[in-house]
Each structure stands twice: as C-alpha cells, then as structure tokens.
Design an enzyme around this catalytic site. Structure first.
Site, mmCIF file in Angstrom:
data_model
loop_
_atom_site.group_PDB
_atom_site.id
_atom_site.type_symbol
_atom_site.label_atom_id
_atom_site.label_comp_id
_atom_site.label_asym_id
_atom_site.label_seq_id
_atom_site.Cartn_x
_atom_site.Cartn_y
_atom_site.Cartn_z
ATOM 1 N N ASP A 76 45.526 8.567 68.196
ATOM 2 C CA ASP A 76 44.113 7.483 67.930
ATOM 3 C C ASP A 76 44.703 7.131 66.542
ATOM 4 O O ASP A 76 44.616 7.838 65.611
ATOM 5 C CB ASP A 76 43.141 8.540 68.072
ATOM 6 C CG ASP A 76 42.253 7.536 67.101
ATOM 7 O OD1 ASP A 76 42.028 6.460 66.975
ATOM 8 O OD2 ASP A 76 40.702 8.139 66.908
ATOM 9 N N SER A 86 47.463 -12.354 65.166
ATOM 10 C CA SER A 86 46.543 -13.709 66.139
ATOM 11 C C SER A 86 45.985 -14.801 65.594
ATOM 12 O O SER A 86 46.206 -14.774 64.688
ATOM 13 C CB SER A 86 45.337 -12.558 66.372
ATOM 14 O OG SER A 86 43.685 -13.496 67.021
ATOM 15 N N TYR A 111 37.871 -9.137 62.034
ATOM 16 C CA TYR A 111 39.356 -8.724 63.162
ATOM 17 C C TYR A 111 40.528 -9.447 62.562
ATOM 18 O O TYR A 111 41.370 -9.235 63.213
ATOM 19 C CB TYR A 111 39.020 -8.493 64.901
ATOM 20 C CG TYR A 111 40.724 -9.357 65.540
ATOM 21 C CD1 TYR A 111 40.661 -7.985 66.443
ATOM 22 C CD2 TYR A 111 41.147 -10.317 65.956
ATOM 23 C CE1 TYR A 111 42.049 -7.828 67.364
ATOM 24 C CE2 TYR A 111 42.012 -10.442 66.832
ATOM 25 C CZ TYR A 111 42.488 -9.133 67.040
ATOM 26 O OH TYR A 111 43.483 -8.940 68.590
ATOM 27 N N LYS A 127 43.970 -9.800 60.671
ATOM 28 C CA LYS A 127 45.143 -10.224 61.597
ATOM 29 C C LYS A 127 45.851 -10.862 60.486
ATOM 30 O O LYS A 127 46.790 -10.780 60.233
ATOM 31 C CB LYS A 127 45.143 -10.934 62.768
ATOM 32 C CG LYS A 127 44.875 -9.826 63.794
ATOM 33 C CD LYS A 127 45.569 -8.647 64.302
ATOM 34 C CE LYS A 127 45.734 -8.173 65.657
ATOM 35 N NZ LYS A 127 47.041 -7.232 65.845
#
Length: 276
Positions: A68, A147, A160, A164
C-alpha cells in the site's frame, strides 16, 4: 532523440500499480517480451491472477508483492522486497496512481489528498532513490507515468493534475541529474485510456459527461511503453494527440475552462470552515 535502449528479455523489472489498467496490461506485455517481473499493488488477488496467467503462457511466474504505497515508508520496504525477489532491478516502472475528484475548498489537505500525493508523487521518488544503486549497476531505466492532466487544470481534478505535474518536473530533473550515469529516464504520458476509473467519470457533471475522443485501450498503451523502454526514449505520449495540451498549454487551459462550465462545483462560500 532516444538513448541506448533495453533488451527486455531476462531483464528484472518492478512494475507498481500492476493489478489493473495500464499496469496490468504492461505486466503482461513485458512478460511477453521475456522480462522477469516483480508486480506490486494493494490487491494481491489480482496480482496472483496476472502471475498465474503469465506462468500458464510459459513465462517465469512474476513475484507478487502486495503493498500500500499510500503509507509513508512503504516504498522503501517494497524496494527491499523487490531486490530480494529479483536479485537486482534493471527497469523500475512507477505506474501506481490514485485518483481523487474533489474541490480544494472542500478537501483542503485532508487525508485523501495527502494519500494521493504519497502514491502519485512521493513513492516514485522514494523507490527511485532506494533502487538507484541497482539501476546504476544495470545501466537501467526509470519509467515514471504522469498524465496529460498536468497541463489541463480541470476543476476537482487539481490534486491529481498537480501530483502528476510535480512528478513530470521531477522526472525531467532526474534525467539531468543522472546524465552520464548510464541510467535512462522515461516519462510516459497517457491520455484518455479505457480503464476502470476514468477521470471523466469522476467529474460532477451537470447534465452528463461531455463528448470526448474515444479512449485508447490499456493494451495499446502497454505496447507503446514497452517499445519506448526498448528504444531508450525520453518521453512517450499515448495517444499522440495528447501532445497538444502539453506543447500548447494555452489550449490546455481553454479545454479546462470549457469543461468547468459544465461542472457542478461547490460554492466556496458554503464550504469554507468558520474561524474561531
């Protein structure tokens, strides 16, 4: 312009985030090209299924490493286990990622946001640091998956995209820092990909999602990544149309502004905590 490539046959490779999506497809693709794998993710059952499939096809069964990466320190532990399993690591693929659709005025720096950065940003850096002696000895390759959202500031996907973008900057910096060491650094920039948790499905649309170009398959992304590793590329954007917002940031901002008009985002006046 590429650098010296990697012959994947018999090369020991660690792939994170291998239980689904691009990571799963990449594990299968790399195995098909003869790599020896350690595959890591939270969902051990999914990893075991992939390992069984690769073994049934006649390849060496990958080492399954449940982990994890949202926990601080998990990356260093994973590096130790990968080295113990494989003996060394010639290619590190930092593919594990966590998504989050949340407005900053609601989420702030709470646990979900911090866990996203732990998985998407800090873990790749920690794994690279821990495995760099092995990678240097192998003249290896670090692969960081970023991304196109690093150039498209869509509301509620800021965490996010920021993670990235930070990883993309660190990837390019790492390449300069490792110049002359024999270690190659590849940035993989996926565009819209047909995975279980697509960004477009996470957004709070007012009247249904906007029409977007058809997503590419994880398998096509995996083939593009594996070939980029073999050819020693510095960056691989897939599909190539996703280059547009990266090379023309103004267009990325225009796309985000268009999307913003279709989203039901929170009013910060209703969500800001009261000061006492």
């Amino acid at each position: 312009m590429g650098r010296r490539g990697v012959a994947l046959r018999e090369t020991p490779v660690l792939v994170t985030g291998a239980s689904s999506g691009i990571g799963r497809a990449l594990a299968l693709e790399l195995a098909g090209r003869g790599a020896r794998l350690a595959i890591a993710a939270r969902r051990a059952a999914n990893l075991e299924e992939i390992a069984d499939r690769i073994a049934a096809a006649g390849g060496p069964r990958p080492h399954v490493l449940e982990t994890d990466l949202s926990r601080p320190g998990a990356a260093a532990d994973l590096a130790d286990r990968a080295l113990a399993a494989l003996g060394t690591v010639g290619v590190l693929v930092n593919n594990a990622g966590r998504g989050l659709a949340a407005a900053q005025c609601v989420t702030g720096d709470d646990l979900a946001a911090r866990e996203l950065f732990e998985v998407n940003f800090w873990s790749p850096i920690a794994l690279t640091r821990a495995l760099l002696p092995a990678l240097t000895g192998q003249s290896g390759t670090v692969v960081n998956v970023t991304s196109t959202l690093q150039a498209v500031p869509i509301p509620t996907l800021g965490y996010y995209g920021a993670g990235k973008a930070a990883l993309g900057h660190m990837t390019r910096t790492l390449r300069n820092e490792l110049a002359g060491t024999g270690v190659s650094v590849l940035e993989v920039v996926p565009g819209g990909t047909d995975t279980a948790a697509r960004d477009v499905d996470l957004l709070p649309w007012r009247n249904g999602p906007m029409r977007t170009p058809p997503p590419v398959t994880p398998g096509s992304s995996a083939r593009a990544i594996a070939t980029a590793i073999e050819k020693g590329k510095r960056r691989r954007v897939h599909p190539r149309s996703s280059l547009v917002p990266l090379e023309a940031p103004t267009l990325g901002r225009l796309i985000a502004a268009t999307v913003a008009r279709r989203l039901a985002t929170p009013d910060p006046r209703d969500t800001t905590p009261e000061r006492t």
